[in-house]
Motif scaffolding. Structure first.
Motif, short mmCIF file in Angstrom:
data_model
loop_
_atom_site.label_atom_id
_atom_site.label_comp_id
_atom_site.label_asym_id
_atom_site.label_seq_id
_atom_site.Cartn_x
_atom_site.Cartn_y
_atom_site.Cartn_z
N THR A 1 0.81 -1.22 0.00
CA THR A 1 0.00 0.00 0.00
C THR A 1 0.85 1.27 0.00
O THR A 1 0.34 2.35 -0.28
N LYS B 1 -6.63 -0.91 -3.91
CA LYS B 1 -7.99 -0.95 -4.42
C LYS B 1 -8.91 -1.52 -3.35
O LYS B 1 -8.54 -2.44 -2.63
N GLU B 2 -10.09 -0.97 -3.26
CA GLU B 2 -11.04 -1.44 -2.26
C GLU B 2 -11.36 -2.91 -2.46
O GLU B 2 -11.51 -3.67 -1.50
N SER B 3 -11.43 -3.34 -3.71
CA SER B 3 -11.74 -4.75 -4.01
C SER B 3 -10.62 -5.67 -3.52
O SER B 3 -10.88 -6.78 -3.04
N THR B 4 -9.38 -5.20 -3.62
CA THR B 4 -8.24 -6.00 -3.15
C THR B 4 -8.29 -6.17 -1.64
O THR B 4 -8.10 -7.27 -1.12
N ALA C 1 -10.33 2.98 0.56
CA ALA C 1 -10.00 1.62 0.14
C ALA C 1 -9.93 0.65 1.31
O ALA C 1 -10.13 -0.56 1.14
#
Length: 259
Positions: free
Chosen positions: A44, A50-53, A90
């Motif tokens: 990070t 990414k929020e999905s990650t 995120a």
């Protein structure tokens, strides 16, 4: 509660020393979480997550697993306050699941104990309002009692470090300035700290004797009634050294009755 883990987990050269040879990249975190209860995410720092990650990482770990997330370089090295909002957005899946233990802000050697950097730290309190934040300094000028008092007023934790005994670097002091105790093991090899291949900086395996030096320091933090949790992370990730030392140190603490 004392948590021991590593700074990052997804390293191909950990196969054989920590991960099975046949493991896929997608399986590493769930395997890691079977052995450790916490991890410090470092990717990070290099790119906004990414929020999905973060959501996927949250889903594959146990309910009591804890993440500490390294702030993006835009915040710590480029001092761009506007980077905080998308960064925190995120992290929401992890926070909502109760797994976000805090954020680590590691500043470079050039970030010295002067008025503008102190003002920037005060501004970060506003930007990260409501989030536990731990600050790591690389310059020795921050090793001062007034600094510790300053961090306490801001509600920021202090990152204790184990790194080479070189002029200008932070010494291995055990301090706490919030309800979080925090320790990072980097390396003691002064010959590799500056110049050359950056990955070699952390190519170091701690000995039992070196690790034992931190046991009384951890005990001191653990005895502090104002400390709720202590996080110990090994950043000597080359060739799986971090995982090996994390297991060793966890066993030491368990033998001492801390775990």
């Amino acid at each position: 509660m004392i948590y021991v883990g590593t700074s990052g987990y997804s390293f191909p050269d950990w196969k054989g020393s920590f991960y099975p040879e046949e493991i896929s990249a997608q399986e590493r975190l769930s395997f890691y979480a079977e052995r450790f209860r916490t991890v410090e995410l470092n990717f990070t720092y290099y790119a906004l997550p990414k929020e999905s990650t973060i959501a996927r990482m949250t889903e594959v770990t146990p309910d009591d697993f804890k993440f500490f997330v390294k702030a993006n370089k835009a915040t710590t090295h480029q001092r761009e306050r506007e980077a905080a909002e998308p960064f925190l957005k995120a992290l929401q899946p992890c926070r909502e699941a109760g797994k976000l233990a805090g954020i680590l802000a590691q500043f470079p050697n050039s970030f010295k104990n002067r008025q503008p950097p102190r003002q920037y730290l005060s501004a970060l309190r506003e930007d990260f309002d409501g989030y536990p934040l731990v600050v790591e300094f690389r310059d020795e000028s921050w090793n001062r009692e007034p600094v510790f008092d300053f961090l306490k007023r801001l509600g920021f934790g202090f990152c204790c470090v184990d790194e080479p005994n070189l002029k200008g670097l932070m010494p291995p002091v055990a301090q706490r300035t919030s309800s979080i105790g925090y320790v990072r093991f980097h390396s003691r090899d002064a010959s590799k700290w500056y110049g050359g291949d950056a990955s070699e900086r952390y190519n170091y395996l701690y000995s039992d004797e070196e690790l034992k030096e931190w046991v009384p320091k951890i005990r001191e933090m653990d005895d502090d009634s104002e400390v709720e949790d202590i996080f110990v992370f090994f950043n000597n990730c080359h060739s799986g050294h971090a995982a090996v030392n994390a297991v060793q140190f966890e066993e030491m603490l368990r033998e001492m009755g801390f775990l």
